[in-house]
Design a protein around this motif. Structure first.
Motif, short mmCIF file in Angstrom:
data_model
loop_
_atom_site.label_atom_id
_atom_site.label_comp_id
_atom_site.label_asym_id
_atom_site.label_seq_id
_atom_site.Cartn_x
_atom_site.Cartn_y
_atom_site.Cartn_z
N GLY A 124 0.79 -1.22 0.00
CA GLY A 124 0.00 0.00 0.00
C GLY A 124 0.82 1.28 0.00
N PHE A 125 2.11 1.18 -0.29
CA PHE A 125 2.97 2.35 -0.36
C PHE A 125 3.01 2.86 -1.80
N TYR A 126 1.92 3.47 -2.22
CA TYR A 126 1.75 3.81 -3.62
C TYR A 126 2.65 4.97 -4.07
N ASN A 127 2.85 5.96 -3.21
CA ASN A 127 3.78 7.03 -3.58
C ASN A 127 5.19 6.48 -3.77
N THR A 128 5.58 5.58 -2.89
CA THR A 128 6.91 4.98 -3.00
C THR A 128 7.00 4.09 -4.23
N ALA A 129 5.94 3.39 -4.55
CA ALA A 129 5.92 2.56 -5.77
C ALA A 129 6.13 3.43 -7.00
N LYS B 271 4.34 12.85 -11.58
CA LYS B 271 3.68 12.06 -10.53
C LYS B 271 4.63 11.80 -9.37
N ARG B 272 5.86 11.46 -9.69
CA ARG B 272 6.86 11.21 -8.65
C ARG B 272 7.09 12.46 -7.83
N SER B 273 7.23 13.60 -8.50
CA SER B 273 7.48 14.86 -7.79
C SER B 273 6.34 15.23 -6.86
N THR B 274 5.12 15.11 -7.32
CA THR B 274 3.99 15.46 -6.46
C THR B 274 3.89 14.51 -5.28
N GLY B 275 4.12 13.22 -5.53
CA GLY B 275 4.05 12.24 -4.45
C GLY B 275 5.16 12.41 -3.43
N ASP B 276 6.31 12.87 -3.87
CA ASP B 276 7.45 13.04 -2.96
C ASP B 276 7.42 14.37 -2.22
#
Length: 135
Positions: A36-41, A98-103
């Motif tokens: 369930g660690f979707y941002n990390t995925a 997507k990676r930038s917003t999640g991080d």
């Protein structure tokens, strides 16, 4: 771009190392997804693609020092040369976002659906560049 010139052996070693890292990052995505660690995925997907992109750029003699530099030079030296489809080039930019917003952005939580939508494209991106590098 760096003014440092790599030897053929150094370039080959860097390309090999980055492809290994790309494949490891894709492998990591599954455990983050399952837990369930979707941002990390999504972060791991991005870095898999980043390592594959930088491996290709190094193999072409293009050395960059920033994520924006990779995006710019991927389009200029890889997509424009027909080594990667424009669709996968756009995917890389989308995944970067997507990676930038999640991080970095507050209250951004990516979903399983987003991970499942992006993962096949991330795999295709890496596989395409690895295949090009093996030719």
């Amino acid at each position: 771009m760096s003014k440092r010139t790599l030897t053929d052996d150094q370039r080959r070693d860097i390309v090999h190392y980055r492809i290994e890292n790309a494949q490891k990052m894709l492998f990591e995505v599954e455990s983050h997804r399952e837990n369930g660690f979707y941002n990390t995925a999504i972060n791991r997907m991005y870095y898999a693609c980043y390592y594959a992109a930088t491996a290709m750029l190094v193999s072409l003699g293009v050395e960059v020092k920033s994520h924006d530099g990779v995006r710019l030079n991927l389009g200029k030296h890889v997509v424009m040369q027909g080594l990667l489809s424009p669709e996968l080039g756009r995917f890389y930019s989308r995944l970067f976002s997507k990676r930038s917003t999640g991080d970095y952005d507050d209250f951004v939580n990516h979903t399983l659906e987003t991970v499942d939508e992006l993962l096949p494209q991330a795999r295709l991106f890496v596989e395409t560049l690895v295949s090009q590098l093996e030719e």
